[in-house]
Enzyme design. Sequence first.
Site, mmCIF file in Angstrom:
data_model
loop_
_atom_site.group_PDB
_atom_site.id
_atom_site.type_symbol
_atom_site.label_atom_id
_atom_site.label_comp_id
_atom_site.label_asym_id
_atom_site.label_seq_id
_atom_site.Cartn_x
_atom_site.Cartn_y
_atom_site.Cartn_z
ATOM 1 C CE LYS A 16 -0.788 -0.595 3.339
ATOM 2 N NZ LYS A 16 -0.739 -0.508 4.797
ATOM 3 C CB CYS A 17 -1.668 -4.818 -3.628
ATOM 4 S SG CYS A 17 -2.266 -4.247 -5.210
ATOM 5 N N GLY A 18 0.814 -5.759 -4.986
ATOM 6 C CA GLY A 18 1.691 -6.021 -6.108
ATOM 7 C C GLY A 18 1.266 -5.351 -7.404
ATOM 8 C CG PHE A 19 -1.851 -6.302 -9.307
ATOM 9 C CD1 PHE A 19 -1.270 -6.806 -10.462
ATOM 10 C CD2 PHE A 19 -2.397 -7.191 -8.398
ATOM 11 C CE1 PHE A 19 -1.240 -8.170 -10.715
ATOM 12 C CE2 PHE A 19 -2.374 -8.553 -8.631
ATOM 13 C CZ PHE A 19 -1.791 -9.046 -9.791
ATOM 14 C CB THR A 20 0.556 -0.320 -5.996
ATOM 15 O OG1 THR A 20 -0.115 -0.995 -4.934
ATOM 16 C CG2 THR A 20 0.493 1.173 -5.771
#
Length: 120
Positions: A16-20
């Site tokens: 659940k992060c911007g780099f997923t």
Amino acid sequence: SDFEGSPLLLTNTASKCGFTGQYQNLANLFLEYKNKGLIIIATPSDSFNQELSNSKEVKEFCLINYQTTFVISEIMEVKGNNRHPIYQWIKEEYGLLEESWSSITKPDAQKITQTIDSLI
């Protein structure tokens, strides 16, 4: 010892992060290099409060959304007093690593593939 003699790409991940979305880059990289001996191990972590609630959910999420076939470990801590021993080793013995890259570097970036190519 299961991976001795093979280049190993260890990557900290979160669902659940911007780099997923980089899971897709990892999946593509693994497909390109798996027959050449590359081992990829994703280490999901909630150290930054961006992970699903359990390892089963993480593995299902990765398989369904990114068709991952590389190794995905159990959820582990990557910082602080409870960090997993592999991350403690990295902190203490950083000089033994071939290379490291920040989160903004895509897993299939040329500087990573060049390093992999030099190790295979």
